[in-house]
Design a protein around this motif. Structure first.
Motif, mmCIF file in Angstrom:
data_model
loop_
_atom_site.group_PDB
_atom_site.id
_atom_site.type_symbol
_atom_site.label_atom_id
_atom_site.label_comp_id
_atom_site.label_asym_id
_atom_site.label_seq_id
_atom_site.Cartn_x
_atom_site.Cartn_y
_atom_site.Cartn_z
ATOM 1 N N PHE A 1 -12.059 -43.769 16.374
ATOM 2 C CA PHE A 1 -11.919 -44.984 17.180
ATOM 3 C C PHE A 1 -12.965 -46.016 16.772
ATOM 4 N N VAL A 2 -14.211 -45.580 16.581
ATOM 5 C CA VAL A 2 -15.261 -46.519 16.156
ATOM 6 C C VAL A 2 -14.918 -47.104 14.789
ATOM 7 N N PHE A 3 -14.376 -46.250 13.902
ATOM 8 C CA PHE A 3 -13.970 -46.702 12.571
ATOM 9 C C PHE A 3 -12.918 -47.794 12.697
ATOM 10 N N TRP A 4 -11.953 -47.575 13.564
ATOM 11 C CA TRP A 4 -10.894 -48.562 13.824
ATOM 12 C C TRP A 4 -11.501 -49.878 14.313
ATOM 13 N N LEU A 5 -12.410 -49.768 15.301
ATOM 14 C CA LEU A 5 -13.004 -50.983 15.874
ATOM 15 C C LEU A 5 -13.750 -51.775 14.802
ATOM 16 N N LEU A 6 -14.523 -51.075 13.967
ATOM 17 C CA LEU A 6 -15.340 -51.760 12.974
ATOM 18 C C LEU A 6 -14.480 -52.376 11.875
ATOM 19 N N LEU A 7 -13.371 -51.731 11.545
ATOM 20 C CA LEU A 7 -12.515 -52.296 10.498
ATOM 21 C C LEU A 7 -11.696 -53.453 11.041
ATOM 22 N N SER A 8 -11.304 -53.372 12.315
ATOM 23 C CA SER A 8 -10.372 -54.384 12.840
ATOM 24 C C SER A 8 -11.060 -55.726 13.058
ATOM 25 N N GLY A 9 -12.095 -55.744 13.911
ATOM 26 C CA GLY A 9 -12.753 -57.018 14.187
ATOM 27 C C GLY A 9 -11.986 -57.929 15.134
ATOM 28 N N HIS A 10 -10.777 -57.525 15.545
ATOM 29 C CA HIS A 10 -10.011 -58.296 16.533
ATOM 30 C C HIS A 10 -10.002 -57.515 17.830
ATOM 31 N N TYR A 11 -10.716 -58.002 18.842
ATOM 32 C CA TYR A 11 -10.878 -57.204 20.052
ATOM 33 C C TYR A 11 -9.980 -57.717 21.169
ATOM 34 N N THR A 12 -8.696 -57.417 21.055
ATOM 35 C CA THR A 12 -7.750 -57.718 22.125
ATOM 36 C C THR A 12 -7.334 -56.400 22.766
ATOM 37 N N VAL A 13 -6.799 -56.507 23.995
ATOM 38 C CA VAL A 13 -6.415 -55.288 24.716
ATOM 39 C C VAL A 13 -5.401 -54.483 23.917
ATOM 40 N N TRP A 14 -4.431 -55.177 23.327
ATOM 41 C CA TRP A 14 -3.366 -54.503 22.571
ATOM 42 C C TRP A 14 -3.952 -53.711 21.399
ATOM 43 N N LEU A 15 -4.820 -54.347 20.598
ATOM 44 C CA LEU A 15 -5.338 -53.672 19.404
ATOM 45 C C LEU A 15 -6.286 -52.525 19.756
ATOM 46 N N ILE A 16 -7.142 -52.762 20.769
ATOM 47 C CA ILE A 16 -8.061 -51.691 21.156
ATOM 48 C C ILE A 16 -7.290 -50.521 21.752
ATOM 49 N N GLY A 17 -6.280 -50.838 22.586
ATOM 50 C CA GLY A 17 -5.479 -49.774 23.184
ATOM 51 C C GLY A 17 -4.739 -48.982 22.122
ATOM 52 N N ALA A 18 -4.134 -49.691 21.157
ATOM 53 C CA ALA A 18 -3.409 -49.005 20.089
ATOM 54 C C ALA A 18 -4.362 -48.101 19.316
ATOM 55 N N GLY A 19 -5.563 -48.611 19.011
ATOM 56 C CA GLY A 19 -6.535 -47.810 18.269
ATOM 57 C C GLY A 19 -6.936 -46.576 19.041
ATOM 58 N N LEU A 20 -7.117 -46.745 20.351
ATOM 59 C CA LEU A 20 -7.500 -45.609 21.199
ATOM 60 C C LEU A 20 -6.432 -44.517 21.141
ATOM 61 N N ILE A 21 -5.163 -44.943 21.301
ATOM 62 C CA ILE A 21 -4.076 -43.956 21.311
ATOM 63 C C ILE A 21 -3.944 -43.281 19.956
ATOM 64 N N VAL A 22 -3.982 -44.086 18.887
ATOM 65 C CA VAL A 22 -3.786 -43.513 17.552
ATOM 66 C C VAL A 22 -4.913 -42.538 17.220
ATOM 67 N N SER A 23 -6.171 -42.939 17.520
ATOM 68 C CA SER A 23 -7.259 -42.033 17.142
ATOM 69 C C SER A 23 -7.235 -40.769 17.990
ATOM 70 N N ALA A 24 -6.822 -40.884 19.273
ATOM 71 C CA ALA A 24 -6.714 -39.676 20.094
ATOM 72 C C ALA A 24 -5.632 -38.756 19.542
ATOM 73 N N LEU A 25 -4.465 -39.322 19.185
ATOM 74 C CA LEU A 25 -3.387 -38.512 18.622
ATOM 75 C C LEU A 25 -3.821 -37.835 17.326
ATOM 76 N N LEU A 26 -4.511 -38.597 16.466
ATOM 77 C CA LEU A 26 -4.946 -38.027 15.196
ATOM 78 C C LEU A 26 -5.939 -36.890 15.415
ATOM 79 N N ALA A 27 -6.858 -37.080 16.372
ATOM 80 C CA ALA A 27 -7.852 -36.034 16.632
ATOM 81 C C ALA A 27 -7.170 -34.773 17.135
ATOM 82 N N VAL A 28 -6.212 -34.929 18.066
ATOM 83 C CA VAL A 28 -5.508 -33.752 18.588
ATOM 84 C C VAL A 28 -4.700 -33.092 17.472
#
Lengths: 145, 161
Positions: free
Chosen positions: B12-39
């Motif tokens: 998730f931190v990797f996603w945040l640092l690469l994205s640089g666009h902090y909107t609810v949609w992008l942060i939420g998508a990153g949260l879900i994707v990184s959680a799915l990948l970790a599981v």
């Protein structure tokens, strides 16, 4: 003032990195065989590119660009050696014999002496090289492969 | 389990640092994707001590600066050899014992040897715990044989030999 200092430091890193890349390129041309050329190439992909990236980090300042450069450097330092190792291992398995400095030490000379040493090695150094390769092959056969 | 959570956090931190666009949609998508990948990584067996060796991060921070200094030192050596008109090389191929025991330690040691200009790990033999190393000069070969890097990687690995 700080900006000027930063630009100077960044420039020093960039010039040093470019210098290592140039020396590495010269080395690839000067080295006699594949394995020694890889050594020259690793000067480029580790030190040269690394110093250039550090120089760019100074230019980037405290920003997301710098963070991305840090990631880039980290990936490069983790993946570069894997690729280099794969290249060297593949060359060895393909039967390329490294040009080694054997027991009779080759004379430390210029181009002419180097050529002579290479000729000597193909004439007399064959049995030793073949034996070493044979024992390596035997060791590999004993392994899980 | 803790390792899976840590992997998710890192992604998730990797996603945040690469994205640089902090909107609810992008942060939420990153949260879900990184959680799915970790599981997913957890159930595929990828989030183990080999795939996500986060517990070695502190030891790495102690080891990497030393490695960087070694890389610079041997880079200067190799550059001097290349620029020397006599090209004073004496290539050597030799086997060296490997101290580290874990996959992460062995990979780190092999990569460190290869990263240092003037030496390459050509083969890794985990049956007999040896590396086949190609060195450009006798000095470089002696540097590997001296075993300081071996000791430091063993310390980095966290299991005193």
């Amino acid at each position: 003032m700080i900006d000027l200092l930063r630009d100077i430091v960044a420039g020093l890193f960039l010039v040093a990195g470019a210098g290592f890349i140039l020396v590495g390129a010269i080395g690839i041309n000067r080295m006699p065989d594949l394995f020694t050329r890889i050594h020259a190439a690793s000067l480029i992909d580790t030190t040269g590119v690394g110093l250039v990236l550090v120089g760019l980090m100074f230019l980037g300042g405290f920003s997301l660009v710098t963070v991305k450069l840090v990631f880039l450097l980290a990936f490069l330092l983790f993946m570069g050696p894997v690729a280099t190792h794969a290249l060297a291992a593949a060359a060895l398995h393909a039967g390329i014999k490294p040009d080694l400095a054997d027991a009779p030490k080759p004379p430390r000379g210029g181009k002419a002496a180097n050529g002579k040493a290479a000729n000597d090695r193909t004439a007399n150094g064959k049995p030793a090289g073949a034996k070493a390769a044979g024992s390596r092959a035997a060791a590999r056969k004993a392994g899980p492969l | 389990m803790a390792r899976m959570a840590s992997l998710g956090l890192f992604l998730f931190v990797f996603w945040l640092l690469l994205s640089g666009h902090y909107t609810v949609w992008l942060i939420g998508a990153g949260l879900i994707v990184s959680a799915l990948l970790a599981v997913g990584a957890h159930f595929l067996g990828l989030a183990d001590e080999e795939g996500h060796p986060v517990n070695r991060l502190g030891a790495g921070l102690a080891y990497w600066p030393w490695l960087a200094v070694e890389i610079i030192k041997s880079s200067v050596d190799v550059a001097r050899i290349i620029l020397n008109p006599k090209l004073p090389i004496a290539p050597e191929m030799f086997e060296t014992k490997v101290g580290p025991r874990t996959p992460v330690g062995v990979a780190t040691y092999a990569n460190s040897i290869t990263l240092t200009p003037g030496t390459i790990t050509v083969e890794v033999d985990r049956e007999r715990d040896t590396f086949l190393v190609h060195a450009l000069t006798r000095a470089g070969a002696d540097g590997v044989r001296g075993g300081e890097m071996d000791r430091r990687v063993t310390r980095f690995e966290g299991r005193a030999a």
